[in-house]
Design a protein around this motif. Sequence first.
Motif, PDB file in Angstrom:
ATOM      1  N   ARG A 177       0.857  -1.186   0.000  1.00 52.18           N
ATOM      2  CA  ARG A 177       0.000   0.000   0.000  1.00 52.18           C
ATOM      3  C   ARG A 177       0.889   1.230   0.000  1.00 52.18           C
ATOM      4  O   ARG A 177       2.058   1.148   0.408  1.00 52.18           O
ATOM      5  N   GLN A 182       5.182   6.503  -2.179  1.00 53.62           N
ATOM      6  CA  GLN A 182       3.973   6.855  -2.929  1.00 53.62           C
ATOM      7  C   GLN A 182       4.357   7.361  -4.320  1.00 53.62           C
ATOM      8  O   GLN A 182       5.327   8.115  -4.468  1.00 53.62           O
ATOM      9  N   TRP A 183       3.572   6.968  -5.295  1.00 53.67           N
ATOM     10  CA  TRP A 183       3.753   7.351  -6.709  1.00 53.67           C
ATOM     11  C   TRP A 183       2.852   8.544  -6.982  1.00 53.67           C
ATOM     12  O   TRP A 183       1.624   8.421  -6.917  1.00 53.67           O
ATOM     13  N   LEU A 184       3.457   9.684  -7.229  1.00 57.42           N
ATOM     14  CA  LEU A 184       2.683  10.892  -7.507  1.00 57.42           C
ATOM     15  C   LEU A 184       3.080  11.473  -8.860  1.00 57.42           C
ATOM     16  O   LEU A 184       4.188  11.242  -9.353  1.00 57.42           O
ATOM     17  N   GLY A 225       0.765  14.728 -10.730  1.00 50.70           N
ATOM     18  CA  GLY A 225       0.323  16.132 -10.637  1.00 50.70           C
ATOM     19  C   GLY A 225       0.855  16.918 -11.824  1.00 50.70           C
ATOM     20  O   GLY A 225       1.622  16.400 -12.645  1.00 50.70           O
ATOM     21  N   ARG A 277     -10.184  -2.608  -1.745  1.00 47.75           N
ATOM     22  CA  ARG A 277      -9.605  -2.977  -3.034  1.00 47.75           C
ATOM     23  C   ARG A 277     -10.686  -3.604  -3.912  1.00 47.75           C
ATOM     24  O   ARG A 277     -11.633  -4.200  -3.403  1.00 47.75           O
TER      25      ARG A 277
HETATM   26  C1  FMN Z   1       0.454   7.297 -12.661  1.00 49.06           C
HETATM   27  C2  FMN Z   1      -0.084   7.593 -11.281  1.00 49.06           C
HETATM   28  C3  FMN Z   1      -0.074   8.888 -10.827  1.00 49.06           C
HETATM   29  C4  FMN Z   1      -0.589   9.199  -9.570  1.00 49.06           C
HETATM   30  N1  FMN Z   1      -0.565  10.493  -9.156  1.00 49.06           N
HETATM   31  C5  FMN Z   1      -1.134  10.810  -7.982  1.00 49.06           C
HETATM   32  C6  FMN Z   1      -1.150  12.169  -7.552  1.00 49.06           C
HETATM   33  O1  FMN Z   1      -0.624  13.062  -8.220  1.00 49.06           O
HETATM   34  N2  FMN Z   1      -1.763  12.451  -6.377  1.00 49.06           N
HETATM   35  C7  FMN Z   1      -2.336  11.455  -5.603  1.00 49.06           C
HETATM   36  O2  FMN Z   1      -2.898  11.765  -4.559  1.00 49.06           O
HETATM   37  N3  FMN Z   1      -2.284  10.164  -5.971  1.00 49.06           N
HETATM   38  C8  FMN Z   1      -1.705   9.819  -7.136  1.00 49.06           C
HETATM   39  N4  FMN Z   1      -1.662   8.511  -7.520  1.00 49.06           N
HETATM   40  C9  FMN Z   1      -2.229   7.472  -6.617  1.00 49.06           C
HETATM   41  C10 FMN Z   1      -1.251   7.032  -5.533  1.00 49.06           C
HETATM   42  O3  FMN Z   1      -0.022   6.637  -6.096  1.00 49.06           O
HETATM   43  C11 FMN Z   1      -1.775   5.825  -4.717  1.00 49.06           C
HETATM   44  O4  FMN Z   1      -2.154   4.816  -5.587  1.00 49.06           O
HETATM   45  C12 FMN Z   1      -2.899   6.209  -3.834  1.00 49.06           C
HETATM   46  O5  FMN Z   1      -2.383   7.028  -2.837  1.00 49.06           O
HETATM   47  C13 FMN Z   1      -3.612   4.987  -3.217  1.00 49.06           C
HETATM   48  O6  FMN Z   1      -2.737   4.203  -2.492  1.00 49.06           O
HETATM   49  P1  FMN Z   1      -2.468   2.663  -2.797  1.00 49.06           P
HETATM   50  O7  FMN Z   1      -1.264   2.628  -3.677  1.00 49.06           O
HETATM   51  O8  FMN Z   1      -2.270   2.039  -1.456  1.00 49.06           O
HETATM   52  O9  FMN Z   1      -3.675   2.131  -3.486  1.00 49.06           O
HETATM   53  C14 FMN Z   1      -1.132   8.165  -8.754  1.00 49.06           C
HETATM   54  C15 FMN Z   1      -1.098   6.857  -9.211  1.00 49.06           C
HETATM   55  C16 FMN Z   1      -0.594   6.556 -10.465  1.00 49.06           C
HETATM   56  C17 FMN Z   1      -0.590   5.130 -10.924  1.00 49.06           C
END
Ligand code: FMN
Length: 197
Positions: free
Chosen positions: A20, A143-145, A147, A185
């Motif tokens: 997660r 975390q993958w962000l 924006g 999920r």
């Molecule tokens: C390509 C991509 C870009 C993302 N960009 C953002 C973002 O800019 N801001 C955000 O809040 N979550 C973003 N996410 C979602 C988070 O990476 C993450 O999936 C989310 O916080 C949920 O958590 P989890 O990975 O446990 O499901 C992005 C996911 C992907 C695949």
Amino acid sequence: MSHSLCRPDPAALAALDQRRSVPAKQLGEPGPDRATLLRLLASAVRVPDHGKRTPWRFLSISGPTRQALGERLAARGLERDPDAGEAAVEKDRMRFSHAPLVVVVVARLGPDEKIPESERLLSAGCVCFALLQAAQAAGFGAQWLTGWPAYDPQVGQWLGLQADEHVAGFIHIGTPRLEVPERERPDPATLLQELVL
Ligand SMILES: Cc1cc2nc3c(=O)[nH]c(=O)nc-3n(C[C@H](O)[C@H](O)[C@H](O)COP(=O)(O)O)c2cc1C
């Protein structure tokens, strides 16, 4: 006798099920040092890569560069939207300042006579995900962000991206400040259909 790579490994499966994200704002020191980052990347580059194109590379952002980039983002955000409120500007200023380390996964695309661009981008996405998994396996949160900074040409220039390069993801990595609760999920059974011809 089955091949050693094909033996059931319930611990590995359980680890996959534990994956997660930890929100970047909740990631603190310490982050991975260079040697540890290289170790994480050694796992992350083991992704499917059609034609062995290695269609990705990495940039690491740490230390004072995070805040310096944030200052530029705040200014650039205002340039993009002069009506941006104080909260939005502050959010941009702090975008890279929470986690101790941000890894930019850069997708290297452009013309290729055989491998479609979409496949190379998918491979870069796999790297992003593999890095999240490796970070968690090593005891970090991530975390993958993206924006708007991921798609802004001026930011791309600051990052030194070439014309055919794109940000696939900003992977924020650090030590979780909290235990992230599980989130719901999708149920794969509702997503799976058997093709019958
Ligand atoms: C390509 C991509 C870009 C993302 N960009 C953002 C973002 O800019 N801001 C955000 O809040 N979550 C973003 N996410 C979602 C988070 O990476 C993450 O999936 C989310 O916080 C949920 O958590 P989890 O990975 O446990 O499901 C992005 C996911 C992907 C695949």
